[in-house]
Write a protein that holds these residues in place. Structure first.
Motif, short mmCIF file in Angstrom:
data_model
loop_
_atom_site.label_atom_id
_atom_site.label_comp_id
_atom_site.label_asym_id
_atom_site.label_seq_id
_atom_site.Cartn_x
_atom_site.Cartn_y
_atom_site.Cartn_z
N ARG A 31 4.84 -46.81 36.16
CA ARG A 31 5.57 -48.69 35.89
C ARG A 31 6.65 -48.39 35.55
NH1 ARG A 31 6.31 -50.33 41.08
NH2 ARG A 31 4.03 -50.39 40.45
N SER A 32 7.12 -48.57 34.70
CA SER A 32 8.23 -48.83 33.24
C SER A 32 9.45 -47.71 34.21
CB SER A 32 7.93 -48.74 31.47
OG SER A 32 9.21 -49.24 31.11
N PHE A 33 8.78 -46.07 33.78
CA PHE A 33 9.75 -45.32 33.67
C PHE A 33 9.95 -44.72 34.94
CE2 PHE A 33 11.03 -41.26 34.89
CZ PHE A 33 11.58 -40.37 33.90
N LEU A 34 9.30 -45.78 36.08
CA LEU A 34 9.71 -45.59 37.80
C LEU A 34 10.84 -47.53 38.08
CD1 LEU A 34 9.13 -44.87 40.87
CD2 LEU A 34 7.31 -46.54 40.78
N ASP A 35 10.66 -48.04 37.28
CA ASP A 35 11.57 -48.87 38.01
C ASP A 35 12.73 -49.15 37.21
OD1 ASP A 35 9.05 -50.26 39.19
OD2 ASP A 35 8.82 -52.04 37.15
N SER A 36 12.58 -48.65 36.49
CA SER A 36 15.02 -47.72 35.41
C SER A 36 14.98 -46.92 36.16
CB SER A 36 13.80 -47.48 33.90
OG SER A 36 13.18 -48.30 32.71
N PHE A 37 14.09 -46.50 36.33
CA PHE A 37 14.77 -45.55 37.59
C PHE A 37 15.99 -45.33 38.90
CE2 PHE A 37 14.98 -42.10 40.70
CZ PHE A 37 15.85 -40.25 40.23
N VAL A 38 14.50 -46.44 39.13
CA VAL A 38 15.49 -47.74 40.96
C VAL A 38 16.57 -47.91 40.41
CG1 VAL A 38 14.31 -48.44 42.31
CG2 VAL A 38 12.87 -46.73 41.99
N ASN A 39 15.99 -49.10 39.43
CA ASN A 39 17.67 -49.45 38.67
C ASN A 39 18.73 -48.94 38.68
OD1 ASN A 39 15.78 -52.09 39.31
ND2 ASN A 39 14.66 -52.13 36.76
N ASN A 40 18.58 -47.97 37.84
CA ASN A 40 20.09 -46.96 37.41
C ASN A 40 20.53 -46.03 38.85
OD1 ASN A 40 19.40 -47.65 34.97
ND2 ASN A 40 18.54 -45.58 34.27
N SER A 41 19.66 -46.23 39.73
CA SER A 41 20.57 -45.29 41.05
C SER A 41 20.71 -46.05 41.61
CB SER A 41 18.75 -44.97 41.50
OG SER A 41 18.65 -43.92 41.01
N ARG A 42 20.36 -47.07 41.98
CA ARG A 42 20.42 -48.65 42.60
C ARG A 42 22.27 -48.93 41.85
NH1 ARG A 42 15.80 -52.91 43.58
NH2 ARG A 42 17.75 -54.52 44.55
N ALA A 43 22.14 -48.75 41.18
CA ALA A 43 23.31 -49.35 40.90
C ALA A 43 24.56 -48.48 39.85
CB ALA A 43 22.61 -50.37 39.11
N SER A 44 24.21 -47.40 40.45
CA SER A 44 25.57 -45.95 40.09
C SER A 44 26.38 -45.96 41.44
CB SER A 44 24.30 -45.52 39.53
OG SER A 44 23.55 -45.01 38.22
N TYR A 45 25.06 -46.38 42.23
CA TYR A 45 26.66 -45.81 43.86
C TYR A 45 26.40 -46.85 44.68
CZ TYR A 45 26.56 -42.27 47.51
OH TYR A 45 27.34 -41.58 48.78
#
Length: 574
Positions: free
Chosen positions: A222-236
């Motif tokens: 869960r922790s890795f998945l949430d961080s991945f999604v948050n970074n993807s949403r914030a970068s583009y």
């Protein structure tokens, strides 16, 4: 921007696998592309001859099967310019979070940052330490803990093996020293170390997992998945055309939520719902399907409309368009999206009560014929691609029943075919150069899937940041990324003197990069005055002559400036 889109598409023959079909070819005649049979098993409905005789009794409107929905036969208005709800005010591309990208690894770190890497290192080392107490290893180096540089090098090996199409190749063949293997793999780490890290890879604290799993089935990642999604949403920033669809990542191990989707190449696997850019194939938001979650913060509905609501939160009030297939598309969804200033284009299941009988398949309908129904903010289209077959589409972006001049098909179908393939293309690109390894652990399957998506997202960010320097081929980008990820670990490995001769020769060039200029040590706080030494006197001097840079005492220095007597006499004599 069109050059960037062209750059990111998979056009080479080697990247077109035999298991995939081109989603643009024959797109409006194929059941797999317009109507997904796995979601539409009971929705094929034909109209009877009696209903045909009763058609067109109302000269102005088509009436839906619910006897409530009215669809006007003629257009309401004819717009001469772009409608207000399709004017995009924000350009697609990088955000403030993803500025200052100078290299491939910089773009990768915007998606998988160092905090995420350190978290994996932490939990992996916890598992390794537990194994040390359980198993008796003959050598300490067989079970030593990992570090950030080694884990990044492991990521680089995954990408490198992926572009060599070796994700299912025996590791001994990849590490072969007879010239048939990949030379750099032996330089980075031994095959035993590679397998050891693969087995020990962990993404959470196993000691607290049982408590967290009471309200989250995905607690193991869960922790890795949430961080991945948050970074993807914030970068583009997404472009004007987006799409939502399912991804299916192959897996046949023990897992409660394995899905079977016959229209996907993998057939069996772990399903993800993803929001992708239909133009540049950037995955902005996703969530993993794991069935019904226990009561708690992750207990969300898996209804199609609720999935769309959760995925589009970042593009609300943006006037973008969303393309969906018949699993998601519905009249209530179209009305909800209009409230959020998002237009919708999608195919409809034929069992929807709002569809008039005239729009359903019938043997007497001419091939390539079209019927249009209009409401104030929606348009319904029925197209006949072949005899006794009808495709029904709903759009809030179109308001005219115009046909394409070249194909004579409705423009709504042309727009649907050009924007529906975003998620399917990402799925295809992931499978072309996949980093997946054979595993029985479902958290690793999700991790490998996110690594595949991270490689695509990182290339999109790099292409926007460096449009002139970005490589045209994704294989070249992944190769440069893998070498950048392995570089630091290769430099540290070049210091080892007990490596095989061929590996040492390979690492010789990295040893040169390890040469660091000698940094001058700070001067000592105290020294001995040289004149006192000549006079055979002990002294402790703290001042340094500004000319000769030697220590001098107060007795043998000038009163006005820090200069020793010898240098002062020389300057006076000059």
């Amino acid at each position: 921007m069109d050059d960037i889109a062209r750059m990111l598409q998979e056009l080479s023959d080697e990247e077109k696998g035999d298991n995939f079909e081109d989603f643009d070819s024959d797109s409006d005649l194929s059941d797999e592309n317009i109507v997904y049979d796995n979601f539409d098993s009971d929705s094929e409905q034909n109209i009877s001859d009696e209903e045909v005789e009763a058609m067109y009794t109302d000269e102005l409107y088509f009436t839906g099967k619910d006897k409530i929905s009215k669809w006007r036969k003629t257009e309401f208005t004819k717009h001469s310019k772009t409608k207000k709800n399709n004017i995009i005010k924000t350009s697609s591309g990088l955000t403030s979070h993803s500025k200052n990208i100078e290299s491939e690894i910089d773009s990768f770190m915007k998606i998988i940052d160092l905090d995420m890497v350190d978290e994996i290192v932490k939990y992996t080392n916890m598992y390794i330490n537990d194994k040390k107490t359980t198993y008796n290893y003959s050598r300490d180096r067989d079970c030593k803990v990992t570090a950030r540089s080694e884990l990044l090098a492991y990521f680089g090996l995954l990408y490198l093996i992926g572009i060599k199409k070796g994700h299912h190749t025996n590791v001994l063949e990849l590490w072969a020293n007879d010239g048939t293997g990949i030379e750099i793999t032996r330089a980075v780490m031994s095959y035993k170390r590679f397998l050891f890290i693969t087995r020990c890879l962990r993404f959470d604290d196993r000691s607290t997992r049982a408590d967290r799993r009471k309200f989250d089935k995905l607690s193991a990642i869960r922790s890795f998945l949430d961080s991945f999604v948050n970074n993807s949403r914030a970068s583009y920033n997404m472009s004007e055309f987006t799409t939502i669809d399912e991804m299916l990542h192959p897996f046949r191990g023990r897992c409660q939520w394995i899905q079977y989707i016959p229209s996907k190449p993998a057939k069996y696997g772990i399903k993800m719902y993803a929001l992708c850019d239909a133009k540049y194939f950037y995955t902005s938001n996703l969530e993993v399907y794991c069935g019904k979650q226990p009561e708690g913060p992750y207990d969300n509905s898996n209804a199609p409309m609720e999935i769309v609501k959760r995925l589009i939160t970042d593009i609300e009030k943006s006037n973008r368009n969303l393309t969906t297939d018949n699993y998601y598309t519905s009249i209530p969804l179209a009305e909800y999206l209009m409230q959020k200033q998002i237009t919708l284009v999608g195919t409809l299941k034929k069992n929807k009560r709002e569809i008039p009988p005239e729009f359903l398949p019938h043997k007497n309908k001419a091939v390539s014929s079209s019927i249009f129904g209009f409401q104030k903010d929606k348009m319904l289209t029925s197209y006949v691609p072949r005899k006794n077959k009808t495709v029904i589409l709903l759009s809030t972006m179109h308001d005219k029943g115009s046909l394409d001049n070249f194909t004579k098909k409705p423009e709504i179908i042309m727009d649907y075919n050009s924007t529906k393939g975003g998620v399917d293309t990402v799925d295809k690109m992931c499978a072309t150069y996949t980093v997946s390894r054979i595993t029985k652990r479902w958290p690793c399957v999700i991790f490998y899937s996110l690594m595949n998506i991270a490689g695509i997202n990182a290339q999109v960010l790099y292409a926007f940041s460096k449009p002139n320097d970005a490589p045209n081929r994704r294989r070249i980008f992944l190769k440069n990324l893998s070498m950048s990820l392995m570089k630091e670990h290769l430099i540290s490995r070049s210091k080892i003197k007990t490596l095989p001769m061929d590996v040492s020769v390979f690492l010789k060039k990295y040893k040169m990069e390890n040469v660091v200029e000698d940094v001058q040590e700070p001067p000592k706080k105290r020294g001995v005055c040289r004149l006192c030494t000549i006079e055979k006197k002990r002294s402790s001097a703290t001042m340094i002559c500004y000319k000769c840079k030697l220590y001098t005492c107060k007795k043998h220095s000038s009163k006005h400036e820090i200069i020793c007597q010898t240098c002062n006499d020389e300057s006076l004599s000059d």
